[in-house]
Write a protein that holds these residues in place. Structure first.
Motif, short mmCIF file in Angstrom:
data_model
loop_
_atom_site.label_atom_id
_atom_site.label_comp_id
_atom_site.label_asym_id
_atom_site.label_seq_id
_atom_site.Cartn_x
_atom_site.Cartn_y
_atom_site.Cartn_z
N SER A 54 36.75 31.33 40.63
CA SER A 54 35.27 30.51 39.89
C SER A 54 34.52 31.37 39.98
CB SER A 54 35.16 29.91 40.58
OG SER A 54 34.59 29.45 41.62
N LYS A 55 33.51 32.58 40.77
CA LYS A 55 32.44 33.47 41.14
C LYS A 55 32.78 34.01 40.09
CE LYS A 55 30.43 31.98 44.29
NZ LYS A 55 29.05 31.53 44.59
N ALA A 56 34.10 34.96 39.85
CA ALA A 56 34.19 35.73 38.98
C ALA A 56 33.89 35.80 37.56
CB ALA A 56 35.44 36.43 38.90
N GLU A 57 34.41 33.72 36.88
CA GLU A 57 34.32 33.76 36.31
C GLU A 57 32.90 32.77 35.44
OE1 GLU A 57 38.01 31.33 35.45
OE2 GLU A 57 39.46 32.84 34.72
N ALA A 58 32.69 33.05 36.41
CA ALA A 58 31.15 32.59 35.92
C ALA A 58 30.21 33.40 34.88
CB ALA A 58 30.57 31.76 37.54
N ASP A 59 29.05 32.94 35.04
CA ASP A 59 27.91 33.71 34.46
C ASP A 59 27.62 34.32 35.23
OD1 ASP A 59 26.46 32.45 35.82
OD2 ASP A 59 25.51 31.38 33.93
N ARG A 97 35.82 33.30 31.44
CA ARG A 97 37.44 33.82 31.30
C ARG A 97 37.78 35.21 31.61
NH1 ARG A 97 39.77 29.27 33.67
NH2 ARG A 97 39.49 27.49 32.39
N LEU A 98 38.88 35.68 32.31
CA LEU A 98 38.77 37.44 32.95
C LEU A 98 40.14 37.34 32.00
CD1 LEU A 98 38.27 36.84 36.77
CD2 LEU A 98 37.08 38.53 34.71
N PRO A 99 39.85 38.49 32.01
CA PRO A 99 41.24 38.71 30.54
C PRO A 99 42.44 39.36 31.46
CG PRO A 99 39.50 40.26 30.57
CD PRO A 99 39.21 39.63 31.45
N PRO A 100 43.81 39.19 30.40
CA PRO A 100 44.43 39.20 30.82
C PRO A 100 44.70 40.61 31.90
CG PRO A 100 45.33 38.52 28.59
CD PRO A 100 43.19 38.70 29.06
N ASP A 160 36.21 44.25 35.65
CA ASP A 160 36.09 42.56 34.86
C ASP A 160 35.32 41.86 35.81
OD1 ASP A 160 37.16 44.08 32.72
OD2 ASP A 160 38.98 43.51 33.50
N VAL A 161 34.88 42.12 36.81
CA VAL A 161 34.68 41.59 38.57
C VAL A 161 33.15 41.52 38.41
CG1 VAL A 161 34.77 39.84 40.32
CG2 VAL A 161 37.14 40.99 39.75
N ASN A 162 32.76 40.17 37.92
CA ASN A 162 30.72 40.56 38.14
C ASN A 162 30.32 40.54 39.92
OD1 ASN A 162 30.99 38.37 39.76
ND2 ASN A 162 30.69 37.01 37.53
#
Length: 709
Positions: free
Chosen positions: A165-170, A195-198, A204-206
């Protein structure tokens, strides 16, 4: 031509069996953990468990903990001054009470996490993980492992979801939006959801998600005790994906090495099992760490032979055989991770470590089960010798031979080794005194023989099976479950080798060991199989065997049997009657029909079929003589009509009797047997009043038309 067709059919059957065996092997290697854990919970149970009293205290009762904190500290100081350490109080729980308490901990973990109490969640998991340090009740350890790892799995999932959820947040993370000025109304701004890409990677992670992930691993690494620290890191293995793309081989190898620091062999083995399970989910193609764990486990067998370890087992109250049985589920799972797609080199190295350090039948069974049989089938004779030299455990040598037979169906031994392999195996199997183990092993080897050997070897094995079944009825009744697969196998292949199994007589001897109801069911299967796969036959041995099978089925029917059941049995017996064909030996065929009438007197459908078959026989005789009988054939036709004259009155249905009487009258007329024709027609007229109103109508009109026209 028939033999060539049979050979082609058997070749196809062998190929199908190998494909099915290969598929079964793949399915066994791919057995989900959810199915495996249910089997473990079922197999490893106890009546009572002694645990520390702290086990029953809830972690979320913080007020009580604070109140007792000063008292506990004072008691500890007094114990230290008196040099008399306080004994930890214990409780005796039933298995259900133990399971219920672990279930409460599981629910407590989920409540604490939803309430945002992360520290409490960690405490609960640590407390449950510490249960895996206790081997005082080893018989229940596999089940405790399953229940505790379910809690660990839940913890791993909620942590993963938190970081995801942290990785998919702004970029600012989960920061709340600033409140709007007073007096202004408008729609609330929703948080951005990226959303993280497939197939996403760490790039890709913040940053916020990575820091959260590192923070969790820092928390885990600060746990003082080794076992909770290892288990909690293993349940969070999937979270390493947020930090690195190719770090799993190093991480898995490091944890596998750290497990060596666990002194108790049972605790260490199940820790290795959990690592293999978690590692298989995050990095399926990486197995080097699992290879190392297998080698470590096999090397540890040297310790099992020492007096120190014997005293340890005595203190636990278990024998070495039982101790190894408790290890079996973990060994199997680790070897499945190693054996899946393993090379010949890995198999050879594993087998070498087994031969040098273990030589135990339980381990060898799992090695045979989990590695592709193509690695050891070319050296089948050597493998059989290795099995014979194995030290028996709860898994006996017979059980290992059963396992290797299942693999030989898929990959048979080389032609030049087959007789040697079978002879060496059967020297051991035939001496087996446990009837259940013997029958189970024999079933597997019979399938190997059916596919890869000749009828000669099949005959020897079947005779040996029958010989072992010549024991007391009570003992045989207890092996019905084991006999079922054996009979189903023989029924399925009863048409192989030109019907050798049916002709041998051993099949009937085995069927006699079943209760009447089950015996009747197997007779149905035999007749169905014969009807599907066999043509007309004149083989007297085969006909006699099937006659006995049909009579057994007939005798299982009585006046209370359902009508549908009676029709089904009659149709199967009629199918057998239709396959009897002695060619031009009409007298022999008629004699067989006479025996069938005596054997199946309770089934009208069968008697009807016999009457029609005899009519057909009379017309075939007429055709053979080209319409002109001599004295011998005329007497034979009269004998056929006499058979029908005796049989028809025993049929209950009046309309069936009328039709058959007219049919026989027509046959007699064509064969110029006028007195017999007259008798049949007069009898038909006598039967007409018995038809009644219920059976009248269209059926009667049809009969009258046939009779008059």
């Amino acid at each position: 031509d028939n033999e060539a067709g049979a050979d082609r059919g058997r070749t196809t059957s062998i190929e199908d069996a190998q494909v099915m065996a290969a598929q079964k092997f793949e399915d066994e290697l791919s057995t989900p953990w959810a199915i495996k854990k249910q089997q473990i919970l079922k197999d490893y149970q106890v009546t009572s468990i002694r645990v520390s009293a702290n086990f029953m205290k809830d972690e979320d009762n913080r007020e009580e903990a604070k109140a007792l904190k000063s008292v506990d500290r004072t008691k500890a100081r007094l114990d230290q001054l008196e040099d008399n350490p306080g004994e930890t109080p214990t409780l005796d729980l039933t298995q259900k009470e133990y399971v219920d308490q672990l279930t409460r901990y599981h629910e407590e973990l989920q409540r604490a996490w939803k309430a945002g109490e992360r520290v409490l969640s960690i405490k609960i998991v640590i407390k449950c993980t510490k249960l895996l340090q206790d081997t005082s009740v080893p018989q229940f350890y596999p089940s405790v492992f399953i229940m505790v790892t379910e809690i660990l799995d839940t913890f791993g999932k909620v942590v993963w979801n938190r970081i995801l959820s942290k990785a998919e947040a702004d970029e600012e993370g989960d920061k709340e939006p600033e409140p709007e000025p007073a007096g202004k109304k408008g729609k609330k701004k929703k948080k951005k959801k990226n959303r993280l890409p497939p197939g996403w990677t760490t790039e890709d992670v913040n940053v916020n998600a990575k820091e959260t992930c590192r923070n969790w691993f820092y928390k885990i690494s600060s746990i003082r005790e080794l076992l909770p620290r290892l288990y909690m890191e293993m349940c969070l293995l999937s979270c390493y994906r947020f930090l690195s793309t190719n770090e799993y081989p190093q991480v898995l190898g490091r944890i596998a090495s750290m497990i060596r620091g666990i002194g108790d062999p049972m605790v260490a083995l199940y820790a290795q099992c959990y690592l293999a399970r978690c590692g298989g989910m995050v990095c399926k193609d990486e197995t080097s760490y699992a290879n190392t764990m297998v080698y470590d486990y096999l090397y540890g067998f040297k310790e099992y032979e020492t007096k120190k370890f014997s005293r340890y087992l005595k203190g636990l109250g278990v024998s070495l055989e039982e101790f190894l049985h408790l290890q079996s589920p973990a060994v199997e799972w680790i070897l499945k991770c190693v054996g899946r797609n393993a090379s010949k080199g890995v198999f050879t190295t594993t087998l070498k470590h087994y031969r040098d350090y273990s030589s135990n039948s339980m381990v060898l069974k799992h090695i045979i089960d989990c590695f592709d049989p193509k690695h050891y089938a070319p050296n089948a004779a050597a493998m059989v010798s290795l099995v014979k030299m194995a030290k028996p455990s709860r898994v006996g040598i017979i059980g290992v031979f059963e396992t290797i037979a299942e693999r030989f169906i898929q990959s048979p031994p080389p032609e030049e080794q087959r007789m040697l392999v079978l002879n060496e195996v059967w020297k051991v199997v035939t001496k087996c005194e446990d009837l259940k183990s013997y029958i189970s092993c024999s079933t597997s080897w019979l399938e190997v023989v059916l596919h890869h050997y000749s009828s000669l070897e099949l005959n020897v094995l079947l005779r040996d099976v029958v010989k072992h079944l010549m024991v007391g009825e009570e003992e045989v009744e207890g092996i019905g479950k084991e006999l079922e697969p054996l009979v189903k196998l023989l029924v399925h292949h009863c048409y192989d080798f030109n019907g050798f199994i049916l002709k041998s007589g051993e099949l009937l001897a085995i069927l006699d060991k079943f209760k009447e109801s089950r015996k009747a069911e197997h007779c149905k299967e035999l007749l169905e199989s014969f009807a599907k796969h066999s043509d007309e036959t004149s083989d007297p041995v085969l006909i006699n065997t099937l006659f006995e099978v049909s009579r057994t089925l007939h005798d299982s029917i009585d006046s209370l049997s359902p009508e549908g059941e009676q029709r089904h049995c009659a149709s199967l017996i009629c199918g057998f009657v239709d396959k009897i064909n002695y060619g031009k030996d009409f007298e022999r065929q008629l004699n067989t029909y006479v025996e069938c009438r005596a054997g199946f007197f309770n089934l009208d459908d069968v008697k009807t079929r016999l009457v029609l078959c005899v009519c057909k026989l009379a017309m075939q005789t007429l055709g053979l003589m080209k319409g002109k009988h001599n004295r011998k054939t005329a007497a034979f036709v009269k004998g056929c009509l006499a058979f029908n004259h005796i049989t028809i009155p025993s049929i209950e249905d009046t309309m069936t009797r009328l039709r058959l009487l007219v049919e026989c009258g027509a046959v007699g007329l064509k064969n110029m047997c006028l007195p017999q024709t007259d008798t049949f027609l007069k009898q038909a007229i006598v039967v007409v009043p018995e038809v009644g109103v219920a059976n009248g109508g269209a059926d009667m009109v049809s009969w009258v038309g046939t009779f008059c026209g």
